[in-house]
Design an enzyme around this catalytic site. Structure first.
Site, PDB file in Angstrom:
ATOM      1  N   LEU A 181       0.869  -1.171   0.000  1.00 17.52           N
ATOM      2  CA  LEU A 181       0.000   0.000   0.000  1.00 17.52           C
ATOM      3  C   LEU A 181       0.912   1.229   0.000  1.00 17.52           C
ATOM      4  CD1 LEU A 181      -2.700  -0.961   2.696  1.00 17.52           C
ATOM      5  CD2 LEU A 181      -2.989  -0.932   0.219  1.00 17.52           C
ATOM      6  N   ASP A 182       0.626   2.183  -0.899  1.00 16.83           N
ATOM      7  CA  ASP A 182       1.469   3.377  -0.903  1.00 16.83           C
ATOM      8  C   ASP A 182       1.263   4.151   0.394  1.00 16.83           C
ATOM      9  OD1 ASP A 182      -0.647   5.554  -1.335  1.00 16.83           O
ATOM     10  OD2 ASP A 182      -1.037   4.215  -3.027  1.00 16.83           O
ATOM     11  N   ALA A 183       2.156   5.084   0.660  1.00 18.40           N
ATOM     12  CA  ALA A 183       2.152   5.780   1.945  1.00 18.40           C
ATOM     13  C   ALA A 183       0.820   6.470   2.231  1.00 18.40           C
ATOM     14  CB  ALA A 183       3.290   6.791   1.986  1.00 18.40           C
TER      15      ALA A 183
ATOM     16  N   THR B 113      -2.141   5.553   1.238  1.00 19.35           N
ATOM     17  CA  THR B 113      -3.263   4.616   1.326  1.00 19.35           C
ATOM     18  C   THR B 113      -3.185   3.872   2.657  1.00 19.35           C
ATOM     19  OG1 THR B 113      -3.287   4.330  -1.072  1.00 19.35           O
ATOM     20  CG2 THR B 113      -4.409   2.662   0.240  1.00 19.35           C
TER      21      THR B 113
END
Length: 358
Positions: free
Chosen positions: A222-224, A226
């Site tokens: 998960l990107d930062a 999200t």
């Protein structure tokens, strides 16, 4: 009127109602039967009055003591059968998928000699499936499968480290060293076990587990920006299959986006959108809320490319404001707080392995 006397000379104090009425047309049938029965008894040397006082006779025990006979009959009465309306001891769950009974000829589970491995019912009890007694009933009913074959033999010894055990078709993980946890990743944290720039990351949350010798893999990233569900496990094969698109394990997201989403957007996303790295589409799309120039939508897909949800929604004119992953396959985030870990339940783990054919 004089009171009639008995044969022994004592007065008979029986109710006069038993005597025939003078006004009657004659003796009733019941009276004739009673007197004829009395004469028959007297012919054998015993009167009815003697029998009522308990005098011995050659008749049955029933005539001598009706109460005692009824009590004895009650004791010998068979136990009532279990009503079909009562629930069974175990729930009627679906049977295991492979209806084949294991045998030496069929190439089923290799039976271990005495002293090696563990008994199957003990393995099921340690895995939290049921008590040993209930586990034995599960085995007897053909609901337990070992290495692809139904097992009905009680006391079968297996190797928990190698055997694949299923109950009602769902995998039961019995290897004690395996770890499966759910993390609610907070916004701003990196999906890495360490970060060279010193930014907060997943590894900081599981630092104690890593220090204890557990090597954990995160399932997907998960990107930062999200937040939401991230699975961690030390089963590398499971992690790989959950991330590989060929197994089509779905991920569910809730996205708050700019603008009010109209009906045609869902059709576009399901049909497919051409992105810079190739076409992509969603499995399902639903608008949950509209208002104040924003929309809350639910997106389900099995794609695993970087920023795939954000890029798809931007491509249809609705950039993402907030993005939360709520489900990975059968595992749901629920009301788990950000930054916390939760050990997965037995059913969740079994369904994860089933989803990737392990």
């Amino acid at each position: 009127m004089n009171t009639p006397a008995r044969r022994d000379g004592t007065p008979d104090r029986r109710k006069r109602a038993a005597q025939p009425s003078r006004a009657g047309a004659g003796r009733t049938a019941s009276t004739r039967d009673a007197r004829s029965a009395g004469r028959g008894t007297a012919a054998r040397g015993t009167t009815q009055d003697d029998a009522s006082r308990g005098a011995p006779q050659r008749g049955s025990a029933r005539a001598a003591s009706p109460q005692r006979y009824a009590a004895q009959a009650g004791k010998k009465k068979a136990k009532p059968q279990r009503s079909s309306a009562q629930p069974p001891l175990l729930s009627n769950a679906k049977p295991a998928r492979h209806q084949n009974v294991a045998s030496a000829e069929s190439g089923g589970h290799t039976k271990l000699p005495w002293g090696e491995g563990e008994r199957l019912q003990k393995v099921l009890a340690k895995a939290g499936v049921a008590s040993r007694r209930v586990a034995e009933e599960l085995i007897a009913r053909g609901r337990v499968e070992v290495d692809g074959m139904i097992v009905r033999e009680q006391g079968l010894r297996i190797d928990p480290q190698q055997a694949v055990v299923r109950v009602d078709g769902t995998r039961v993980v019995v290897r004690e060293e395996l770890v499966h946890v759910a993390l609610n990743k907070p916004k701003g944290w990196q999906s890495t076990m360490s970060d060279d720039l010193g930014r907060p990351c997943v590894g900081d949350i599981v630092a104690e587990r890593v220090a204890a010798g557990q090597r954990l893999f995160h399932v997907g990233r998960l990107d930062a920006d999200t937040e939401g569900l991230l699975l961690l496990t030390n089963d590398g094969d499971l992690a790989h299959r959950l991330m590989h698109p060929s197994f089509e394990v779905t991920k569910t997201y809730l996205a708050t986006v700019h603008g009010e989403v109209h009906r045609g957007v869902g059709k576009q996303l399901k049909a497919g959108i051409e992105l810079e790295d190739g076409p992509a589409k969603v499995d399902s799309f639903q608008v949950l809320e509209l208002g104040e120039g924003r929309s809350l939508v639910k997106v389900v897909l099995h794609e695993g490319r970087k920023h795939i949800v954000r890029r798809l929604l931007s491509a249809v004119g609705h950039p993402v404001i907030r993005l939360v992953r709520t489900n990975i396959g059968p595992v749901a985030l629920g009301d788990q707080r950000p930054g916390t870990l939760r050990v997965l339940g037995r059913n969740e783990i079994g369904k994860l392995y089933e989803a990737v054919s392990l």
